[in-house]
Motif scaffolding. Structure first.
Motif, mmCIF file in Angstrom:
data_model
loop_
_atom_site.group_PDB
_atom_site.id
_atom_site.type_symbol
_atom_site.label_atom_id
_atom_site.label_comp_id
_atom_site.label_asym_id
_atom_site.label_seq_id
_atom_site.Cartn_x
_atom_site.Cartn_y
_atom_site.Cartn_z
ATOM 1 N N MET A 183 0.822 -1.201 0.000
ATOM 2 C CA MET A 183 0.000 0.000 0.000
ATOM 3 C C MET A 183 0.863 1.260 0.000
ATOM 4 S SD MET A 183 -2.601 1.455 2.925
ATOM 5 C CE MET A 183 -1.193 1.829 3.972
ATOM 6 N N PHE A 184 1.853 1.328 0.893
ATOM 7 C CA PHE A 184 2.699 2.519 0.971
ATOM 8 C C PHE A 184 3.481 2.724 -0.324
ATOM 9 C CE2 PHE A 184 2.514 2.108 5.754
ATOM 10 C CZ PHE A 184 1.842 3.305 5.932
ATOM 11 N N TRP A 192 3.015 10.838 -5.012
ATOM 12 C CA TRP A 192 4.006 11.872 -4.716
ATOM 13 C C TRP A 192 4.817 12.224 -5.955
ATOM 14 C CZ3 TRP A 192 9.211 13.083 -4.121
ATOM 15 C CH2 TRP A 192 9.499 14.103 -3.207
ATOM 16 N N VAL A 193 5.166 11.208 -6.756
ATOM 17 C CA VAL A 193 6.030 11.420 -7.919
ATOM 18 C C VAL A 193 5.318 12.226 -9.004
ATOM 19 C CG1 VAL A 193 7.214 10.245 -9.814
ATOM 20 C CG2 VAL A 193 7.431 9.390 -7.483
ATOM 21 N N VAL A 194 4.052 11.919 -9.279
ATOM 22 C CA VAL A 194 3.320 12.640 -10.321
ATOM 23 C C VAL A 194 3.147 14.116 -9.941
ATOM 24 C CG1 VAL A 194 1.093 12.820 -11.503
ATOM 25 C CG2 VAL A 194 2.156 10.587 -11.189
ATOM 26 N N VAL A 195 2.924 14.390 -8.669
ATOM 27 C CA VAL A 195 2.828 15.787 -8.215
ATOM 28 C C VAL A 195 4.159 16.496 -8.435
ATOM 29 C CG1 VAL A 195 2.495 17.262 -6.203
ATOM 30 C CG2 VAL A 195 0.991 15.323 -6.575
ATOM 31 N N ALA A 273 -3.011 12.478 -6.931
ATOM 32 C CA ALA A 273 -2.074 13.276 -7.714
ATOM 33 C C ALA A 273 -2.684 13.913 -8.943
ATOM 34 C CB ALA A 273 -0.908 12.393 -8.144
ATOM 35 N N ALA A 274 -3.984 13.746 -9.176
ATOM 36 C CA ALA A 274 -4.600 14.183 -10.427
ATOM 37 C C ALA A 274 -4.461 15.677 -10.665
ATOM 38 C CB ALA A 274 -6.073 13.776 -10.451
ATOM 39 N N ALA A 282 0.189 16.657 -1.095
ATOM 40 C CA ALA A 282 0.002 15.268 -1.514
ATOM 41 C C ALA A 282 0.371 14.314 -0.395
ATOM 42 C CB ALA A 282 0.843 14.976 -2.755
ATOM 43 N N ASP A 283 1.473 14.614 0.311
ATOM 44 C CA ASP A 283 1.902 13.769 1.422
ATOM 45 C C ASP A 283 0.845 13.728 2.520
ATOM 46 O OD1 ASP A 283 4.137 12.183 2.528
ATOM 47 O OD2 ASP A 283 4.121 13.704 4.083
#
Length: 364
Positions: A183-184, A192-195, A273-274, A282-283
């Motif tokens: 899950m994590f 997090w990466v897409v943001v 992250a959309a 986001a975090d």
């Protein structure tokens, strides 16, 4: 250089160093409290955790024993009839009664010491106990003592035994720990990466290409799926080397349930992250999603016997179905047919979440 002058230079250097440290210290603090989302989350998170535990376990005294109630509602009657010896046993407040719908599942839990005793209150009444369980022996004495008085309801309950080795907490928790790791990795690996891509302008440049949002999201899903499956395999192999845990079911079924769970979690991370622009927000949102799932999905403790509201909310958590399916495979030896409901729910959730993520996604 005279000694007094040397001391003065050293003092000036120390003051300058202290000023620089103080400047960085003040700047970092300003950065922290100006980040409203991060500040609120750091203050709100501990309070939410306390409220969540109070909500799950509720108030009242702690029970000492755990009894499965076959074909029952899992609660003791509010006003037990004095003429009914079974009701007298059900009224003991130190016992937590858990509803059990399938006799085979209940008997297996008694054999593994997950239930101290299994009781079928229907006439003629029966009970199952593990002779090697200390709690089971105490409960058997309580039950026989409560039913020793003759009544018009018939003889004392019939005794059945369910023998087996105790299931350790590590063995029980391992499927949930593997699901938690998945899950994590799934949520933060894409959310997090897409943001960050959006913040750094990477998505703006991709917008100028023929790439569609759905194609971009599918590429993210496939990439992260491969990563989380490989990492889960490494964790599983490491646990196998260190622990002698049970694996009684099909490896194919275990792989499929983790694939379905990973797809669901990755899609959930993509929804977060959309449209977000900062990693801090986001975090916070990812934490807001993951912690309730950890508390309400049976990762660390069983949801049996928790409040009705907590059990109702747990049905909305995709992690619950991943943990249930993996635990059924590894501990109970379930196959594809037995985990088909959990597998279908996870795949349906994943499809819905992917569609929502594609609809909400923005390049900028």
């Amino acid at each position: 250089m005279p000694r007094r002058r040397r001391v003065g230079v050293l003092a000036a250097s120390a003051r300058a160093s202290g000023k620089r440290i103080l400047a960085i210290f003040i700047a970092r603090n300003r950065e922290f409290y100006r980040d409203t989302a991060g500040l609120v989350w750091n203050m709100l998170m501990p309070v939410l955790m306390i409220v969540a535990f109070a909500f799950i376990f509720g108030a009242g005294s702690q029970t000492l024993f755990k009894v499965g109630l076959l074909n029952g509602n899992g609660t003791a009657p509010s006003a037990p009839a004095s003429s009914d010896p079974i009701h007298a046993f059900l009224a003991i407040e130190a016992i937590r009664f858990v509803p059990v719908s399938e006799p085979e599942a209940g008997i297996a839990k008694v054999a593994r010491h997950q239930l101290d005793l299994l009781l079928d209150p229907s006439a003629p009444s029966r009970y199952w106990v593990n002779p090697e369980s200390p709690n089971g022996s105490v409960l058997e004495r309580l039950l026989l003592g409560a039913t020793a008085v003759p009544s018009e309801n018939g003889p004392s309950p019939q005794r059945e035994t369910a023998t087996g080795a105790a299931l350790s907490y590590a063995d029980w928790a391992l499927p949930g720990v593997l699901a938690m790791n998945l899950m994590f990795s799934s949520l933060w690996g894409v959310g997090w990466v897409v943001v960050r891509y959006r913040k750094n302008g990477v998505l703006r440049r991709l917008k100028a290409t023929p790439l569609t949002p759905l194609e971009f999201l599918m590429a993210q899903i496939l990439s992260r799926l491969m990563v989380v499956l490989v990492s889960s395999l490494v964790v599983y192999a490491g646990a196998m080397m260190l622990l002698d845990f049970p694996m009684r079911g099909s490896y194919l079924a275990l792989l499929l349930i983790y694939i379905a769970g990973a797809l669901c979690m990755i899609s959930l991370g993509l929804i977060v992250a959309a449209r977000l622009r900062t990693e801090e927000l986001a975090d916070g949102l990812l934490n807001l999603l993951s912690w309730p799932m950890l508390l309400l999905s049976g990762v660390w403790f069983s949801m049996e016997g928790t409040s009705a509201a907590a059990q109702a909310l747990s049905t909305l958590m995709p992690l619950r179905y991943l943990v249930e399916g993996a635990r059924a495979i590894m501990i109970d030896g379930a196959g594809l047919l037995e985990i088909a409901p959990q597998l279908a729910l996870l795949l349906a959730m994943a499809a819905i979440l992917i569609a929502i993520a594609a609809r909400l996604f923005r390049w900028e």
